[in-house]
Design a protein around this motif. Structure first.
Motif, short mmCIF file in Angstrom:
data_model
loop_
_atom_site.label_atom_id
_atom_site.label_comp_id
_atom_site.label_asym_id
_atom_site.label_seq_id
_atom_site.Cartn_x
_atom_site.Cartn_y
_atom_site.Cartn_z
N TYR A 7 59.03 44.09 43.61
CA TYR A 7 57.64 44.35 43.98
C TYR A 7 57.50 45.79 44.44
O TYR A 7 58.42 46.37 45.03
CB TYR A 7 57.18 43.39 45.08
N VAL A 15 56.09 48.83 46.59
CA VAL A 15 55.58 49.23 47.89
C VAL A 15 54.75 50.49 47.68
O VAL A 15 55.27 51.49 47.18
CB VAL A 15 56.74 49.51 48.89
N VAL A 54 52.66 52.99 52.59
CA VAL A 54 53.44 52.09 53.45
C VAL A 54 54.77 52.76 53.77
O VAL A 54 55.57 53.02 52.87
CB VAL A 54 53.66 50.71 52.79
N ASP A 66 56.14 46.70 57.78
CA ASP A 66 54.84 46.69 57.09
C ASP A 66 55.00 46.24 55.63
O ASP A 66 54.18 45.49 55.12
CB ASP A 66 54.18 48.07 57.13
N ALA A 67 56.04 46.74 54.97
CA ALA A 67 56.28 46.37 53.57
C ALA A 67 56.53 44.87 53.45
O ALA A 67 55.96 44.20 52.57
CB ALA A 67 57.48 47.14 53.01
N GLU A 80 55.58 42.48 55.55
CA GLU A 80 54.34 41.74 55.87
C GLU A 80 53.38 41.76 54.68
O GLU A 80 52.75 40.75 54.37
CB GLU A 80 53.67 42.31 57.12
N LYS A 81 53.25 42.92 54.03
CA LYS A 81 52.37 43.00 52.86
C LYS A 81 52.87 42.07 51.75
O LYS A 81 52.07 41.43 51.09
CB LYS A 81 52.27 44.44 52.35
N ARG A 110 52.02 38.48 52.56
CA ARG A 110 50.58 38.21 52.39
C ARG A 110 50.16 38.27 50.92
O ARG A 110 48.98 38.11 50.61
CB ARG A 110 49.76 39.20 53.21
N GLU A 114 50.23 40.95 48.95
CA GLU A 114 49.49 42.20 48.70
C GLU A 114 50.25 43.23 47.88
O GLU A 114 49.72 44.30 47.61
CB GLU A 114 49.08 42.81 50.05
N LEU A 115 51.49 42.92 47.48
CA LEU A 115 52.26 43.88 46.69
C LEU A 115 52.31 43.42 45.23
O LEU A 115 52.62 42.27 44.96
CB LEU A 115 53.69 44.02 47.23
#
Length: 124
Positions: free
Chosen positions: A90, A92, A96, A101-102, A104-105, A108, A110-111
């Motif tokens: 995935y 990043v 970021v 943070d990476a 968590e994304k 969620r 989001e990546l």
């Protein structure tokens, strides 16, 4: 789930920075999402000039990595990690900066999945 991310030696405020260079990264963080543990491991391919992806992929296999988060990955490493081992990769985004943070994304959703290499292995 076990997530691998190339990281820098440097920390800012106790937070680990994501390394933009996959194969040349000195360290990888292996994050276990079930336990929350983070294991920092050395890049086993640093001793070779070319073909580091083979060593990194083998380490990922031994560490039972499910997913890799990267900013860039060249064709050789991409082939070993994604195509041969079936580990999903995935992307990043550049904004970021930190490992947490990476992760968590990713959790969620989001990546975006990286479906082909995005780094030219012949550049510096």
């Amino acid at each position: 789930m076990r997530i691998a991310v190339p990281v820098l030696d440097t920390e800012v405020g106790g937070r680990r920075l994501v390394n933009a260079h996959f194969g040349k990264s000195n360290l990888f963080a292996i994050v276990d999402t079930a336990s929350g543990s983070v294991e920092i491991v050395e890049n086993p391919g640093l001793h070779v000039e070319r073909g580091r992806g083979v060593f990194i992929a083998e380490m990922f296999k031994e560490k039972k990595v499910d997913v890799v988060l990267v900013k860039e990955m060249g064709p050789g490493a991409f082939d070993k990690v994604r195509n041969r081992l079936g580990i999903k990769v995935y992307l990043v985004p550049p904004e970021v900066k930190f490992l947490d943070d990476a992760v968590e994304k990713f959790k969620r959703g989001e990546l975006p999945e990286l479906l082909e290499p995005n780094e030219d292995e012949h550049r510096a």
